[in-house]
Design an enzyme around this catalytic site. Sequence first.
Site, mmCIF file in Angstrom:
data_model
loop_
_atom_site.group_PDB
_atom_site.id
_atom_site.type_symbol
_atom_site.label_atom_id
_atom_site.label_comp_id
_atom_site.label_asym_id
_atom_site.label_seq_id
_atom_site.Cartn_x
_atom_site.Cartn_y
_atom_site.Cartn_z
ATOM 1 N N PRO A 414 0.822 -1.218 0.000
ATOM 2 C CA PRO A 414 0.000 0.000 0.000
ATOM 3 C C PRO A 414 0.850 1.260 0.000
ATOM 4 O O PRO A 414 1.787 1.368 0.797
ATOM 5 C CB PRO A 414 -0.799 -0.109 1.309
ATOM 6 C CG PRO A 414 -0.201 -1.222 2.087
ATOM 7 C CD PRO A 414 0.587 -2.078 1.152
ATOM 8 N N TYR A 572 -0.822 5.554 13.190
ATOM 9 C CA TYR A 572 -2.150 6.110 12.893
ATOM 10 C C TYR A 572 -3.122 5.687 14.000
ATOM 11 O O TYR A 572 -2.723 5.097 15.004
ATOM 12 C CB TYR A 572 -2.599 5.677 11.492
ATOM 13 C CG TYR A 572 -1.677 6.237 10.422
ATOM 14 C CD1 TYR A 572 -1.504 7.608 10.282
ATOM 15 C CD2 TYR A 572 -0.943 5.393 9.579
ATOM 16 C CE1 TYR A 572 -0.633 8.138 9.332
ATOM 17 C CE2 TYR A 572 -0.073 5.921 8.625
ATOM 18 C CZ TYR A 572 0.085 7.289 8.512
ATOM 19 O OH TYR A 572 0.945 7.817 7.589
ATOM 20 N N ARG A 715 8.484 0.743 -2.794
ATOM 21 C CA ARG A 715 9.217 1.664 -3.671
ATOM 22 C C ARG A 715 9.640 1.049 -4.996
ATOM 23 O O ARG A 715 9.561 1.723 -6.039
ATOM 24 C CB ARG A 715 10.401 2.258 -2.905
ATOM 25 C CG ARG A 715 9.937 3.244 -1.828
ATOM 26 C CD ARG A 715 10.998 3.535 -0.830
ATOM 27 N NE ARG A 715 11.406 2.335 -0.108
ATOM 28 C CZ ARG A 715 12.462 2.258 0.693
ATOM 29 N NH1 ARG A 715 13.230 3.318 0.842
ATOM 30 N NH2 ARG A 715 12.743 1.137 1.319
HETATM 31 C C1 LIG Z 1 5.142 6.959 -0.998
HETATM 32 C C2 LIG Z 1 4.790 5.936 0.029
HETATM 33 C C3 LIG Z 1 3.512 5.884 0.529
HETATM 34 C C4 LIG Z 1 3.155 4.908 1.475
HETATM 35 N N1 LIG Z 1 1.856 4.809 1.894
HETATM 36 C C5 LIG Z 1 1.475 3.768 2.679
HETATM 37 C C6 LIG Z 1 0.111 3.512 2.960
HETATM 38 O O1 LIG Z 1 -0.774 4.199 2.465
HETATM 39 N N2 LIG Z 1 -0.195 2.490 3.776
HETATM 40 C C7 LIG Z 1 0.761 1.689 4.324
HETATM 41 O O2 LIG Z 1 0.456 0.772 5.068
HETATM 42 N N3 LIG Z 1 2.060 1.879 4.029
HETATM 43 C C8 LIG Z 1 2.430 2.868 3.212
HETATM 44 N N4 LIG Z 1 3.754 3.018 2.845
HETATM 45 C C9 LIG Z 1 4.732 2.015 3.301
HETATM 46 C C10 LIG Z 1 4.916 0.927 2.220
HETATM 47 O O3 LIG Z 1 3.749 0.149 2.073
HETATM 48 C C11 LIG Z 1 6.075 -0.007 2.573
HETATM 49 O O4 LIG Z 1 5.762 -0.662 3.774
HETATM 50 C C12 LIG Z 1 7.396 0.735 2.711
HETATM 51 O O5 LIG Z 1 7.603 1.619 1.634
HETATM 52 C C13 LIG Z 1 8.570 -0.248 2.789
HETATM 53 O O6 LIG Z 1 8.611 -1.055 1.654
HETATM 54 P P1 LIG Z 1 9.656 -0.780 0.434
HETATM 55 O O7 LIG Z 1 11.020 -0.791 1.032
HETATM 56 O O8 LIG Z 1 9.417 -1.924 -0.514
HETATM 57 O O9 LIG Z 1 9.312 0.554 -0.146
HETATM 58 C C14 LIG Z 1 4.121 3.996 1.946
HETATM 59 C C15 LIG Z 1 5.419 4.091 1.433
HETATM 60 C C16 LIG Z 1 5.762 5.011 0.476
HETATM 61 C C17 LIG Z 1 7.160 5.019 -0.078
#
Ligand SMILES: Cc1cc2nc3c(=O)[nH]c(=O)nc-3n(C[C@H](O)[C@H](O)[C@H](O)COP(=O)(O)O)c2cc1C
Length: 765
Positions: A414, A572, A715
């Site tokens: 997400p 949250y 990401r």
């Molecule tokens: C731009 C952005 C927005 C995010 N929005 C949410 C969100 O709406 N809900 C959520 O649970 N995590 C959110 N996250 C966290 C991501 O789901 C994920 O857990 C985090 O980016 C780590 O994973 P990655 O290293 O693959 O990016 C967000 C992350 C990014 C970078």
Amino acid sequence: MKIACIGGGPAGLYFAISMKLRDPAHEVHVFERNPRGVTFGWGVVFSDQTVENLMANDPKSARTIADEFAHWDDIDVHIRGECIRSSGHGFIGIGRMRLLEILQDRAAELGAVLSFESECDPDDPKWAEYDLVIASDGINSRVRDRFADAFGVDVDQRANRFVWLGTSKVFDAFTFAFEETDAGWVWAHAYRFAPDCSTFIVECSEQTWRGLGFDTLDQADAIARCETIFAKYLDGHALISNAAHLPGPAVWLNFRRIKCERWSHGKFILLGDAAHSAHFSIGSGTKLALEDAIKLADVLNRPALGQEAALFEYHAERSLEVLKLQNSARNSTEWFETLERYLHFEPLQFAYSLLTRSQRISHENLRLRDKDWLEGVERWFWERAGVTGKTAAPMFAPFRLREMSLENRITVSPMAMYSAVDGTPGDFHFVHLAERALGGAGLVFTEMTCVSPEGRISPGCTGMWAPGHVDAWRRITGFVHANSRAKICLQLGHSGGKGSTKLGWEGNDVPLDDGNWPVMAASDVQWSPVNQRPKAMTRADMDMVREQFVAAVRMGEEAGFDMVELHAAHGYLLSSFITPLQNRRSDDYGGSLDNRLRYPLEVFAAMRAALPPHMPMSVRISANDWAGDDGVTPDDAVAIAEAFARQGADLIDVSAGQTSTDARPVYGRMFQTPFSDKLRNEARVATMAVGNIYEPDHANSILAAGRADLVALGRPHLIDPMWTLRAAAALDYRDIHVPPQYLNGQAQLARNLKREAEAAAALRV
Ligand SMILES: Cc1cc2nc3c(=O)[nH]c(=O)nc-3n(C[C@H](O)[C@H](O)[C@H](O)COP(=O)(O)O)c2cc1C
Ligand SMILES: Cc1cc2nc3c(=O)[nH]c(=O)nc-3n(C[C@H](O)[C@H](O)[C@H](O)COP(=O)(O)OP(=O)(O)OC[C@H]3O[C@@H](n4cnc5c(N)ncnc54)[C@H](O)[C@@H]3O)c2cc1C
């Protein structure tokens, strides 16, 4: 230079050799407390790379060492009566005594002076005669302890007990033997290091050690008990100790991980185990000691450097190498300390988990070592996923949650896009989510979609509170279902005290310049001094928000989603109840973990009841507040996962942190995966791992080792919606569904990547 080495282990001796080689005029005197021919320990293992480094430094001693190496390729893992053998691991080993003899002879030949039976005292006035005193006095270094503050010593004593024994039984493979006793599990790490001798390290938990009476038995009886436990591996050979001369009542030790902030103090310089230690299960302590010695000799023999700059370079370069190894060693140490977690695995997966425990060896490394074995693991994995006779990467295996079948194990995490108007997802969301569904992921999550206007993080957050939202979301789910095999999950949340803030790229968690709306949370704790002070929720507020979540779930089903996730992480609203860093309530919803979980569980249960039984539901949690015992710890997270699972959660989405501005997260590759591993295998729930997972190899290693059931990428998917299709092309996996419109592109990419891989392989040959 006139130099003294306190300690004639590998570090001290090899330093003496390296100094004399660079300048025979150096006077080097090595003082060793033991008599010649006496040492602790048995064999040591090396990698090819270490041998290359030794060859470059001193070909003569390196050749003598290499001539005496015992080589072996196989690793045997014995567990529950089965032996899992994998090959291609390429170990080389030598007896510790023989290594020391070679180094002693070479040091003497080069003119170093060796004095045995010379116990050294760091306060001895004789050190005044020397320009430098090298503290190569091992893991229990007296020099390091004497100047502990100056060196900035950090010692971490680990939980398990071990004893380093030898045996005349010759093992033809590196052998891990796990045996269950009445007092718990005991295991051996055994390998041959000479034609007639093997190392045999016995390890167990403190509790088992006491349960077996090892705390009271003398050495001979303890060894006899080990012989009985491991009789079937020893074929009548005895276990032998060579540590009888060591001070102290027992040969059993707890490993101590040593780190030092500084490696020099006045004329004293730390070298080898005196400066740092790496757990024996990754077998790199001697390598580090020898490579330290080479580097220190190098910098000290570059006169232009000056001593201060030389020692700075020595510390800077070597401490980085040590850090890398200590990170892997920590993973490996923890694997053995949390062994109970993996004992329910089938032997094949248990062996895979053991081989990949340090995270230095991955799925593709194992393929290079033993392709047939790895393919056996892949077949096994697919069989457990309900597909027999198929050999392919674990990430492409199907997965089922209730009635929802996922085509593969990759999910789009997400991610808030901050692009909605009044909560309505628009064209941007349509294209964004549709593209990621077309990109091959098995499951696509929406961003945190808020259950009320006040529950939004920012004015740009998507929502699910108005009929118009249902229509807009239905347009997206309709496209996803009609044009891809992906399933789509609605993540529902409420921002709590972190709400009413700017769009992500305008300032994370920063309040709006104007138009802020009032926020509420578990307690009136501000997220940061610039954020609003939230209203502590009353019971009436809690009822209202719960009903908003229930209404949103119903709308989600109406909008055509396949699954719903409750966002109870990242500080949250629901997370503000769970984390003690935000929850200061004194009623039934604050205090103990049970109390703090009461409201989030109530919301979850109400949502679950509103969702048709065929639809799965997950919950995202922060499994670690990264604030030590002040916040949620990974142990608490096990209880949290169990509590949600009891309310019908089908999957725990294991994130971490973002619950306090005081958190001190430790980032790195796959940094949150250990929490997924812990929850999956201690709480026995299905989990999704997330956090800095970006290569197909990471995903496959995590899945095959049973560290998660699904792997989420955030990401990487922002920049590459086709991440899964690209991975399929790279791994030459043909059975993935490719949108027919894109088939030619997929085929071309697969061809090009194959050609590149072949060219790279040809270059290696
Ligand atoms: C731009 C952005 C927005 C995010 N929005 C949410 C969100 O709406 N809900 C959520 O649970 N995590 C959110 N996250 C966290 C991501 O789901 C994920 O857990 C985090 O980016 C780590 O994973 P990655 O290293 O693959 O990016 C967000 C992350 C990014 C970078
Ligand atoms: C169970 C076990 C298994 C291991 N397996 C491996 C392996 O497979 N591969 C590997 O690379 N490493 C292994 N190691 C680690 C390895 O033994 C050490 O990392 C390595 O020996 C470090 O070398 P060193 O010279 O720094 O210290 P040491 O080898 O400990 O040498 C220090 C020397 O200093 C002497 N000394 C200490 N104090 C004094 C004093 N005050 N005065 C005079 N002399 C003194 C000691 O007697 C000793 O000879 C293992 C360690 C353990 C505990």
